[in-house]
Design a protein around this motif. Structure first.
Motif, PDB file in Angstrom:
ATOM      1  N   PHE A 143       9.821  41.390   7.405  1.00  0.00           N
ATOM      2  CA  PHE A 143      10.898  40.770   6.661  1.00  0.00           C
ATOM      3  C   PHE A 143      11.087  39.353   7.175  1.00  0.00           C
ATOM      4  CE2 PHE A 143      12.413  42.990  10.325  1.00  0.00           C
ATOM      5  CZ  PHE A 143      13.451  42.247  10.856  1.00  0.00           C
ATOM      6  N   TYR A 144      12.049  38.585   6.647  1.00  0.00           N
ATOM      7  CA  TYR A 144      12.134  37.152   6.929  1.00  0.00           C
ATOM      8  C   TYR A 144      12.149  36.819   8.420  1.00  0.00           C
ATOM      9  CZ  TYR A 144      13.880  32.437   7.461  1.00  0.00           C
ATOM     10  OH  TYR A 144      14.032  31.134   7.858  1.00  0.00           O
ATOM     11  N   GLU A 145      13.001  37.486   9.179  1.00  0.00           N
ATOM     12  CA  GLU A 145      13.185  37.107  10.580  1.00  0.00           C
ATOM     13  C   GLU A 145      11.903  37.220  11.392  1.00  0.00           C
ATOM     14  OE1 GLU A 145      16.460  35.401  12.648  1.00  0.00           O
ATOM     15  OE2 GLU A 145      16.335  36.221  10.613  1.00  0.00           O
ATOM     16  N   THR A 146      10.989  38.104  10.962  1.00  0.00           N
ATOM     17  CA  THR A 146       9.762  38.331  11.732  1.00  0.00           C
ATOM     18  C   THR A 146       8.674  37.308  11.420  1.00  0.00           C
ATOM     19  OG1 THR A 146       8.949  39.936  10.112  1.00  0.00           O
ATOM     20  CG2 THR A 146      10.255  40.796  11.943  1.00  0.00           C
ATOM     21  N   LEU A 147       8.952  36.344  10.552  1.00  0.00           N
ATOM     22  CA  LEU A 147       8.012  35.228  10.435  1.00  0.00           C
ATOM     23  C   LEU A 147       7.927  34.491  11.762  1.00  0.00           C
ATOM     24  CD1 LEU A 147       8.911  33.723   6.924  1.00  0.00           C
ATOM     25  CD2 LEU A 147       7.163  35.427   7.486  1.00  0.00           C
ATOM     26  N   GLY A 148       9.033  34.498  12.503  1.00  0.00           N
ATOM     27  CA  GLY A 148       9.053  33.917  13.837  1.00  0.00           C
ATOM     28  C   GLY A 148       8.747  32.431  13.831  1.00  0.00           C
ATOM     29  N   ASN A 149       8.153  31.980  14.914  1.00  0.00           N
ATOM     30  CA  ASN A 149       7.770  30.568  15.045  1.00  0.00           C
ATOM     31  C   ASN A 149       6.296  30.399  14.706  1.00  0.00           C
ATOM     32  OD1 ASN A 149      10.377  29.787  16.009  1.00  0.00           O
ATOM     33  ND2 ASN A 149       9.843  30.677  17.992  1.00  0.00           N
ATOM     34  N   ARG A 150       5.921  30.904  13.527  1.00  0.00           N
ATOM     35  CA  ARG A 150       4.508  30.915  13.154  1.00  0.00           C
ATOM     36  C   ARG A 150       4.261  30.143  11.863  1.00  0.00           C
ATOM     37  NH1 ARG A 150       3.113  37.312  13.892  1.00  0.00           N
ATOM     38  NH2 ARG A 150       4.916  37.550  12.513  1.00  0.00           N
ATOM     39  N   ASP A 151       5.067  29.104  11.620  1.00  0.00           N
ATOM     40  CA  ASP A 151       4.949  28.362  10.368  1.00  0.00           C
ATOM     41  C   ASP A 151       3.553  27.812  10.155  1.00  0.00           C
ATOM     42  OD1 ASP A 151       7.637  28.930  10.313  1.00  0.00           O
ATOM     43  OD2 ASP A 151       8.228  26.943   9.599  1.00  0.00           O
ATOM     44  N   ALA A 152       2.940  27.283  11.180  1.00  0.00           N
ATOM     45  CA  ALA A 152       1.602  26.706  11.031  1.00  0.00           C
ATOM     46  C   ALA A 152       0.596  27.757  10.563  1.00  0.00           C
ATOM     47  CB  ALA A 152       1.145  26.090  12.353  1.00  0.00           C
ATOM     48  N   SER A 153       0.724  28.973  11.076  1.00  0.00           N
ATOM     49  CA  SER A 153      -0.189  30.047  10.665  1.00  0.00           C
ATOM     50  C   SER A 153       0.042  30.438   9.212  1.00  0.00           C
ATOM     51  CB  SER A 153      -0.006  31.260  11.572  1.00  0.00           C
ATOM     52  OG  SER A 153      -0.421  30.977  12.888  1.00  0.00           O
ATOM     53  N   PHE A 154       1.311  30.543   8.813  1.00  0.00           N
ATOM     54  CA  PHE A 154       1.586  30.900   7.421  1.00  0.00           C
ATOM     55  C   PHE A 154       1.199  29.769   6.469  1.00  0.00           C
ATOM     56  CE2 PHE A 154       4.244  34.160   9.443  1.00  0.00           C
ATOM     57  CZ  PHE A 154       3.863  35.264   8.688  1.00  0.00           C
ATOM     58  N   GLU A 155       1.277  28.537   6.930  1.00  0.00           N
ATOM     59  CA  GLU A 155       0.855  27.411   6.088  1.00  0.00           C
ATOM     60  C   GLU A 155      -0.642  27.473   5.789  1.00  0.00           C
ATOM     61  OE1 GLU A 155       2.275  24.097   8.315  1.00  0.00           O
ATOM     62  OE2 GLU A 155       4.212  24.032   7.284  1.00  0.00           O
ATOM     63  N   THR A 156      -1.438  27.912   6.749  1.00  0.00           N
ATOM     64  CA  THR A 156      -2.866  28.048   6.490  1.00  0.00           C
ATOM     65  C   THR A 156      -3.168  29.253   5.610  1.00  0.00           C
ATOM     66  OG1 THR A 156      -3.256  29.382   8.487  1.00  0.00           O
ATOM     67  CG2 THR A 156      -3.412  26.982   8.706  1.00  0.00           C
ATOM     68  N   LEU A 157      -2.283  30.259   5.648  1.00  0.00           N
ATOM     69  CA  LEU A 157      -2.472  31.461   4.834  1.00  0.00           C
ATOM     70  C   LEU A 157      -2.089  31.202   3.380  1.00  0.00           C
ATOM     71  CD1 LEU A 157      -3.203  34.491   5.081  1.00  0.00           C
ATOM     72  CD2 LEU A 157      -0.787  34.937   5.519  1.00  0.00           C
ATOM     73  N   LEU A 158      -1.011  30.458   3.182  1.00  0.00           N
ATOM     74  CA  LEU A 158      -0.515  30.130   1.842  1.00  0.00           C
ATOM     75  C   LEU A 158      -0.753  28.634   1.621  1.00  0.00           C
ATOM     76  CD1 LEU A 158       2.895  32.038   2.179  1.00  0.00           C
ATOM     77  CD2 LEU A 158       0.690  32.963   1.442  1.00  0.00           C
ATOM     78  N   PHE A 159      -2.022  28.286   1.502  1.00  0.00           N
ATOM     79  CA  PHE A 159      -2.405  26.882   1.618  1.00  0.00           C
ATOM     80  C   PHE A 159      -2.047  26.024   0.422  1.00  0.00           C
ATOM     81  CE2 PHE A 159      -5.909  29.710   0.629  1.00  0.00           C
ATOM     82  CZ  PHE A 159      -6.324  29.268  -0.627  1.00  0.00           C
ATOM     83  N   SER A 160      -1.836  26.614  -0.747  1.00  0.00           N
ATOM     84  CA  SER A 160      -1.445  25.827  -1.918  1.00  0.00           C
ATOM     85  C   SER A 160      -0.478  26.649  -2.757  1.00  0.00           C
ATOM     86  CB  SER A 160      -2.675  25.430  -2.748  1.00  0.00           C
ATOM     87  OG  SER A 160      -3.347  26.582  -3.226  1.00  0.00           O
ATOM     88  N   PRO A 161       0.381  26.005  -3.543  1.00  0.00           N
ATOM     89  CA  PRO A 161       1.353  26.756  -4.356  1.00  0.00           C
ATOM     90  C   PRO A 161       0.659  27.659  -5.372  1.00  0.00           C
ATOM     91  CG  PRO A 161       1.924  24.426  -4.234  1.00  0.00           C
ATOM     92  CD  PRO A 161       0.551  24.552  -3.676  1.00  0.00           C
ATOM     93  N   ALA A 162       1.351  28.725  -5.741  1.00  0.00           N
ATOM     94  CA  ALA A 162       0.820  29.643  -6.756  1.00  0.00           C
ATOM     95  C   ALA A 162       1.973  30.209  -7.570  1.00  0.00           C
ATOM     96  CB  ALA A 162       0.055  30.789  -6.093  1.00  0.00           C
ATOM     97  N   PRO A 163       1.811  30.306  -8.903  1.00  0.00           N
ATOM     98  CA  PRO A 163       2.840  30.964  -9.712  1.00  0.00           C
ATOM     99  C   PRO A 163       2.794  32.471  -9.498  1.00  0.00           C
ATOM    100  CG  PRO A 163       0.980  30.367 -11.088  1.00  0.00           C
ATOM    101  CD  PRO A 163       0.695  29.809  -9.717  1.00  0.00           C
ATOM    102  N   ARG A 164       3.947  33.116  -9.604  1.00  0.00           N
ATOM    103  CA  ARG A 164       3.986  34.562  -9.413  1.00  0.00           C
ATOM    104  C   ARG A 164       3.519  35.267 -10.690  1.00  0.00           C
ATOM    105  NH1 ARG A 164       7.761  38.066 -10.678  1.00  0.00           N
ATOM    106  NH2 ARG A 164       7.981  38.864  -8.566  1.00  0.00           N
ATOM    107  N   PRO A 165       2.822  36.400 -10.576  1.00  0.00           N
ATOM    108  CA  PRO A 165       2.426  37.161 -11.760  1.00  0.00           C
ATOM    109  C   PRO A 165       3.577  38.022 -12.255  1.00  0.00           C
ATOM    110  CG  PRO A 165       1.648  38.279  -9.822  1.00  0.00           C
ATOM    111  CD  PRO A 165       2.348  37.023  -9.338  1.00  0.00           C
ATOM    112  N   ASP A 166       3.676  38.204 -13.535  1.00  0.00           N
ATOM    113  CA  ASP A 166       4.573  39.210 -14.095  1.00  0.00           C
ATOM    114  C   ASP A 166       4.049  39.589 -15.464  1.00  0.00           C
ATOM    115  OD1 ASP A 166       5.592  37.378 -16.022  1.00  0.00           O
ATOM    116  OD2 ASP A 166       7.123  36.695 -14.637  1.00  0.00           O
TER     117      ASP A 166
END
Length: 405
Positions: free
Chosen positions: A375-398
Motif C-alpha cells: 500500500f502507499y506507505e510501503t513505497l518507502g524511500n524508493r522513488d528512484a526505483s519506482f521511477e525506473t519501473l514506471l518510466f513513462s506515463p500510461a493511460p489506465r485500461p477500462d
C-alpha cells in the motif's frame, strides 16, 4: 495517528498456496455469455494502457489524516507516473467521509478519530486526484466485515453471523488485538446498509468508480446464526443446514446471498451513474469461493463488475507466475481489464525492490492490464526505483478503451 497493519494480507503471503485449491465454481450454462471463447484466445494487445494503482489506507499509514499529507502524496504519485487511486472509505465499521447513511444507521457519521473530523477526506482525495489526472475509485475496504467494538455492531448485534458453536469473532494481530465479526449478507438490513453507503458515494461525489475486495464475502465457517438457519429451513422443508461447512450445496446456498447483493449493488450503481466503474480486488478464484463464498468468476460473466485486480501476494516468483497463468484469468481478460495486486510491504514484512520489479515484469510479459500496489506507505524511500519501473506515463485500461484482437 497510526493503526495496526492489515493482517488479512498475511493470509495471501508466500506460504499460502491458493493455486492448489480445486473448487470449480462456474456460472450456470444459461448465464454464461456465449461470446466467450471456449479455448484460450489470442492475447489482446495492451495498446499502451496499463493500470498503475495504489491503495491508500488508514492502516499503518497517515496519508489520509490531513489534507496536506494527502495532497503531497498525490503529487508524488503523479511524479512517479501512477494513474489510479484507491482510497479507503469504509473501515472497521465506519466511513472515512461524512456519511448521512452511517449516521442514520448507527449514529456515527465519520470514523471517530480527530484526524477525520471537520473535513471530508474523500472530497479532498477526489479534488487533488483529478487535478493530477488520476482516476479516483473509493475502496470499501471492510466490505461485510466490522470490528467487534464498532458502534455498528453494538447497535445491531443481530446483524452478525455465527459459526456452528455460536461464536462469531475472528482474532488477528500479534496480540489478537483485532476482534472482527462479519455482517450477514442474508439480512435485508445489511444489504440495505452496504448498498446505501455505496450509492451515497456514487451520487454525492465525482468519482470514477467504486471498489470492493476480498472482504465482500463471508468466511466458509459462518452462516449458523438463527436468522440464516430459519431461512435455510424454510427453503429445505424444515431441514437444518449441513454440519459440514464445505458441503457443496450448503456453500452454494450461502454464496448466493453474496452474489445477490453484488447484483443489487451493480444494478443500483449503473442506474445512478452508468459510467461508474465497478472494480473488484479479490483473492484468486478458487480461494475466494472456498474460503469466502465469493463467486467472482460468475460475476464477470453476469456483468456485475468492470475491472478485476486479483491479489497475488507471493514471495516465490514461480508461484506468482503460475497464479497469473491460470486459465480463468486468461479467459476473462477478454471480458474486462484484469490487473494484479502486488504486495509492496507490511509493517511486519519488508518486500525487496527486486521482487516488486520481477513481479511487474511478469505482469507485463503476460500482457495483463497492469497492477496495483498494496500500500502507499510501503513505497518507502524508493522513488528512484519506482521511477525506473514506471518510466513513462500510461493511460489506465477500462471497458471504454481496451482493444480486442
Amino acid at each position: 495517528m497510526m493503526i495496526n497493519f492489515p493482517f488479512w494480507a498475511i493470509a495471501q503471503t508466500p506460504n499460502s498456496d491458493t493455486a492448489s485449491n480445486t473448487i470449480n465454481q462456474s456460472p450456470a450454462p444459461d448465464q454464461i455469455d456465449k461470446s466467450a471463447p471456449p479455448n484460450l484466445p489470442i492475447i489482446r494487445p495492451s495498446n499502451g494502457h496499463e493500470l498503475r494503482g495504489i491503495w491508500l489506507t488508514n492502516v499503518d499509514s497517515d496519508v489520509l489524516f490531513s489534507a496536506q499529507s494527502l495532497e503531497k502524496a498525490i503529487k508524488r504519485l503523479k511524479r512517479l507516473k501512477f494513474n489510479t487511486l484507491y482510497p479507503t472509505v469504509w473501515n472497521r465499521g465506519y466511513t472515512l467521509y461524512p456519511s448521512k447513511v452511517a449516521e442514520a444507521s448507527f449514529g456515527v457519521p465519520v470514523y471517530p478519530i480527530p484526524e477525520l473530523q471537520e473535513r471530508d477526506m474523500l472530497a479532498e482525495a477526489i479534488k487533488f486526484g483529478h487535478e493530477q489526472d488520476f482516476a479516483v475509485i473509493p475502496w470499501f475496504e471492510y466490505g461485510l466485515m466490522t470490528e467487534e467494538d464498532s458502534e455498528l455492531m453494538r447497535q445491531h448485534p443481530d446483524w452478525i453471523t455465527q459459526r456452528k458453536d455460536g461464536s462469531h469473532l475472528f482474532l488477528h494481530g500479534e496480540r489478537d488485538q483485532h476482534r472482527l465479526a462479519w455482517l450477514n449478507p442474508a439480512r435485508p438490513e445489511v444489504q440495505k446498509l452496504l448498498t446505501d453507503l455505496i450509492l451515497e458515494v456514487v451520487a454525492k461525489y465525482d468519482i470514477d468508480g467504486i471498489q470492493l475486495d476480498d472482504h465482500f464475502g463471508m468466511p466458509i465457517e459462518l452462516g449458523y446464526d438463527d436468522y440464516t438457519i430459519a431461512l435455510y429451513k424454510k427453503d429445505h422443508f424444515g431441514r437444518l443446514p449441513p454440519e459440514d461447512i464445505n458441503d457443496p450445496s450448503w456453500m452454494q446456498w450461502r454464496a448466493k446471498f453474496v452474489s445477490n447483493l453484488m447484483k443489487k449493488i451493480s444494478k443500483a450503481v449503473r442506474a445512478i451513474k452508468p459510467n461508474c466503474l465497478i472494480s473488484l480486488s479479490p483473492n484468486p478464484k478458487d480461494f475466494s469461493y472456498k474460503k469466502y463464498l465469493q463467486d467472482w468468476y460468475s460475476w464477470v460473466y453476469l456483468k456485475y463488475i468492470d475491472e478485476l485486480i486479483v491479489q497475488v501476494y507471493r514471495d516465490d516468483i514461480d508461484n506468482f507466475k503460475r497464479e497469473l497463468e491460470r486459465p480463468e484469468l486468461q479467459e476473462i481478460r477478454l471480458k474486462i481489464p484484469v490487473a494484479v495486486g502486488i504486495l509492496t510491504g507490511l509493517r511486519v514484512q519488508n518486500i525487496d525492490m527486486r521482487q516488486i520489479k520481477g513481479q511487474v515484469k511478469i505482469v507485463r510479459e503476460l500482457t495483463l492490464d497492469g497492477f496495483s500496489f498494496f500500500f502507499y506507505e510501503t513505497l518507502g524511500n524508493r522513488d528512484a526505483s519506482f521511477e525506473t519501473l514506471l518510466f513513462s506515463p500510461a493511460p489506465r485500461p477500462d471497458l471504454r478503451n481496451i482493444a480486442f484482437s
